[in-house]
Write an enzyme that holds these catalytic residues in place. Structure first.
Site, short mmCIF file in Angstrom:
data_model
loop_
_atom_site.label_atom_id
_atom_site.label_comp_id
_atom_site.label_asym_id
_atom_site.label_seq_id
_atom_site.Cartn_x
_atom_site.Cartn_y
_atom_site.Cartn_z
N GLU A 174 -4.55 67.92 38.90
CA GLU A 174 -3.66 66.77 38.64
C GLU A 174 -2.20 67.19 38.47
O GLU A 174 -1.53 66.80 37.51
CB GLU A 174 -4.15 65.99 37.40
CG GLU A 174 -5.49 65.32 37.63
CD GLU A 174 -5.94 64.44 36.47
OE1 GLU A 174 -5.24 64.38 35.44
OE2 GLU A 174 -7.00 63.80 36.60
N GLU A 293 -13.27 63.98 40.22
CA GLU A 293 -13.37 63.29 38.93
C GLU A 293 -13.55 61.80 39.20
O GLU A 293 -12.70 61.18 39.83
CB GLU A 293 -12.12 63.50 38.05
CG GLU A 293 -11.97 64.90 37.50
CD GLU A 293 -10.85 65.01 36.47
OE1 GLU A 293 -10.59 64.01 35.76
OE2 GLU A 293 -10.23 66.09 36.39
#
Length: 502
Positions: A174, A293
Site C-alpha cells: 500500500e 487483501e
C-alpha cells in the site's frame, strides 16, 4: 414464489483455470493474529513450538494454499533480521503502523515452520517503506540460497540447513497510502519496485513478484498509480495487487450486499489498465492480478480507537461477523472466480482473530466465524475451470448501484473429479428465488449435495460460547427435473453450494 433466475454453462466456454492461490489468506503482526492467534506457547493445545494445534486444524479445514506475511502496514517499518536467530537476542521494537510493541517471538523461520504444519506456502512481503533493494536481496538470499554465502550460512547457523524456497514475493505494501511508513509517489515506488525486482531476480530467477497497486478503489491515485507503476516496472513484475474492504456502517443491508458489483468494476478497471500498459509497450507479457487483501471490515473500528498504545498483541480489528457478512464474502468469492483468467492470487485478510474467519480466546477456545463457511466451500470445492456464467436474474437498485442481480452465481468444473460445483447467493432479503441450472453439454448428472448457509437473523454470529449459531446445512432443495436440468430454490439471504456429479 414468483421470482425466477437461471444459470447456463457449457463445458467448452471457459473463463479460465482456477489458480489455487486465489484461496490464499494473510497473517500480519497485528493484534492477535500471531500472538494469541497462530502462536500461544502457554496454551493447553500449544505444540512444542508454541503453535496452537486447534487453530492449525481449523486452518487445514480451509485448505489454504498460500499465506501472505508479515504485512500489511507492519512490513513498511519491519527489519526482518530482528525476527531470526536466538530468541533471547531479539529486540523489542516500537511498532509504528499499529502503535504496539513487537517482541519478535515469531519471525521468518518460525513462520515457515508454521506454514509446513498448516500445509501452506508463504507469500513474503519485503519492506520498501524504510528499506529497499539491499535488505530484500539479503532476505531472499537468507531464504532461498543453498549455502556458502553470508546470509545463507546464517540461516544454516540458525538451524535451517535446507533453503525455504519461497517463490512468491510482494514488493512492499500500500505504498500510495499516507498512513504507510515511507509512503511514495507512483514514480518513486515504480522505480524502487523495479530496482528491487531486478536484484531479487538476480538472486533467484525462479521467483514471482507482486507490485503494489492502489490501496483501494477510492484512492485519488487510482488508477493512474497502476498505469505509472506498471509503466516503470512492467518487465520486472508478474502481478499487480488490489486491496478492498467493505462495511455496512449505514445499516443499509441491500446496498451492503451489492458491494461486489463495485468489486467487479474494480477488477475490470485494473485489468484494463494493465492491458493498456501492455499495448503501450508492445509487450507479449500479460500482467495478472493478486487481490491480496479483501474482506468485510467495519465492526471493530470504534473499539480500535479506544485502545491504549504500546501493548503487546492487543485485541485489534476483531470484527465479529454475521450472516449478512457471510453473504458479502460469498459474493466477493464469486467476483474473484468470475475473473479467474486474470485474478490468479487472492488473500482474505486476515486468517486468525484480525478481521478473520477463525477466532480464538487467549488460553481458551478457537471457533469458526460465519465467513469461514463460504471461504471453506469455495476453497475445497472450487478447484478446476471456471465456466462462463450466463446468469439471468431479476434485478434491483440500491443507494450506490443500479441493476443489481438478486442472484450472483458461478460454476466450476473439476474434470478430474467429474464434478461441477455451483456457488450462488440470493441477495433478496424477503423472498426465495426459483433457480434453474442448465448444464447443456455435460449431459445428465446427479446431485451430490446442496449446502445452504442461512439464518432468519442476519445479525446472528458465532462466539466462543455459541460457536454453532450460524452453520451450513445440507437440506437444500436442488433436484433433477424431467428435462435433465437442475432446479433449486435459493432461500432468501442465503449462500448456496450445489455439487453435481457428472
Amino acid at each position: 414464489m414468483s421470482k425466477q433466475a437461471k444459470l447456463i454453462v457449457d463445458k467448452d466456454f471457459v473463463v479460465g483455470e482456477v489458480d489455487k492461490r486465489i484461496y490464499g489468506s494473510f497473517i500480519e503482526h497485528l493484534g492477535r493474529a500471531v500472538y494469541g492467534g497462530i502462536y500461544e506457547k502457554d496454551h493447553p493445545q500449544a505444540d512444542e513450538q508454541g503453535f496452537r494445534s486447534d487453530v492449525l486444524e481449523l486452518v487445514k479445514g480451509l485448505d489454504v494454499p498460500i499465506v501472505r506475511y508479515p504485512g500489511g502496514n507492519f512490513v513498511s517499518g519491519y527489519n526482518w533480521e530482528d525476527g531470526v536467530g536466538p530468541l533471547d537476542q531479539r529486540p523489542r521494537r516500537l511498532e509504528l503502523a499499529w502503535r504496539t510493541i513487537e517482541p519478535n517471538w515469531i519471525g521468518f523461520n518460525e513462520f515457515m515452520d508454521w506454514c509446513r504444519k498448516a500445509n501452506t506456502d508463504a507469500m513474503m512481503a519485503v519492506n520498501l517503506g524504510t528499506r529497499g533493494p539491499d535488505e530484500a536481496r539479503n532476505l531472499l538470499e537468507y531464504s532461498n540460497h543453498p549455502s556458502g554465502t553470508y546470509w545463507s550460512d546464517l540461516r544454516v547457523q540458525h538451524g535451517y540447513k535446507d533453503p525455504h524456497n519461497v517463490k512468491t514475493w510482494c514488493l512492499g505494501n500500500e505504498m500510495d497510502g499516507p498512513w504507510q511508513i515511507g509512503a511514495k509517489t507512483a514514480v518513486e515506488y515504480g522505480r524502487i519496485a523495479s530496482e528491487t525486482a531486478k536484484v531479487m531476480r538476480w538472486v533467484d530467477p525462479t521467483i514471482e513478484l507482486v507490485a503494489c497497486g492502489s490501496s483501494a478503489i477510492g484512492m485519488p491515485t487510482f488508477p493512474d498509480w497502476e498505469a505509472t507503476v506498471l509503466d516503470l516496472a512492467y518487465n520486472d513484475v508478474d502481478y499487480i495487487s488490489l486491496h478492498q474492504y467493505y462495511g455496512n456502517r449505514e445499516k443499509d443491508t441491500a446496498n451492503f450486499l451489492a458491494q461486489s458489483v463495485g468489486m467487479d468494476s474494480f477488477i475490470n478497471t485494473v485489468i484494463s489498465t494493465a492491458d493498456f500498459v501492455q499495448a503501450k509497450k508492445r509487450s507479449k507479457k500479460k500482467i495478472n492480478l493478486s487481490f491480496d487483501e479483501w474482506n468485510v471490515w467495519f465492526h471493530s473500528n470504534e473499539s480500535d480507537k479506544k485502545l491504549d498504545p504500546w501493548q503487546i498483541a492487543p485485541p485489534q480489528l476483531e470484527d465479529i461477523y454475521t450472516q449478512e457478512d457471510a453473504l458479502v464474502v460469498g459474493c466477493m468469492l464469486i467476483s474473484l472466480l468470475k475473473r479467474a483468467d486474470r485474478v490468479k492470487m487472492a488473500c482474505i485478510a486476515q486468517l486468525v482473530n484480525v478481521i478473520a474467519p477463525i477466532m480464538t480466546t487467549n488460553g481458551g477456545a478457537a471457533w469458526k466465524q460465519t465467513i469461514y463457511y463460504p471461504y471453506m466451500h469455495a476453497s475445497v470445492f472450487g478447484r478446476g475451470e471456471v465456466l462462463v456464467p450466463l446468469v439471468s436474474s431479476p434485478k434491483h437498485d440500491t443507494k450506490d448501484f443500479t441493476d443489481v442481480p438478486y442472484v450472483e452465481a458461478v460454476a466450476v468444473h473439476n474434470e478430474e473429479k467429474q464434478e461441477v460445483t455451483v456457488f450462488a447467493v440470493n441477495r433478496h432479503l424477503e423472498e426465495s428465488i426459483s433457480f434453474d441450472i442448465d448444464l447443456r453439454s455435460f449431459g445428465q448428472g446427479r446431485i451430490l449435495e446442496h449446502i445452504v448457509l442461512e439464518n432468519d437473523d442476519l445479525s446472528a454470529s458465532n462466539t466462543g460460547d455459541a460457536p454453532n449459531r450460524v452453520t451450513p446445512h445440507t437440506n437444500g432443495s436442488a433436484a433433477l427435473s424431467d428435462k435433465g436440468q437442475i432446479q433449486a430454490v435459493l432461500n432468501k439471504a442465503s449462500w448456496n453450494v450445489i455439487r453435481i456429479k457428472l
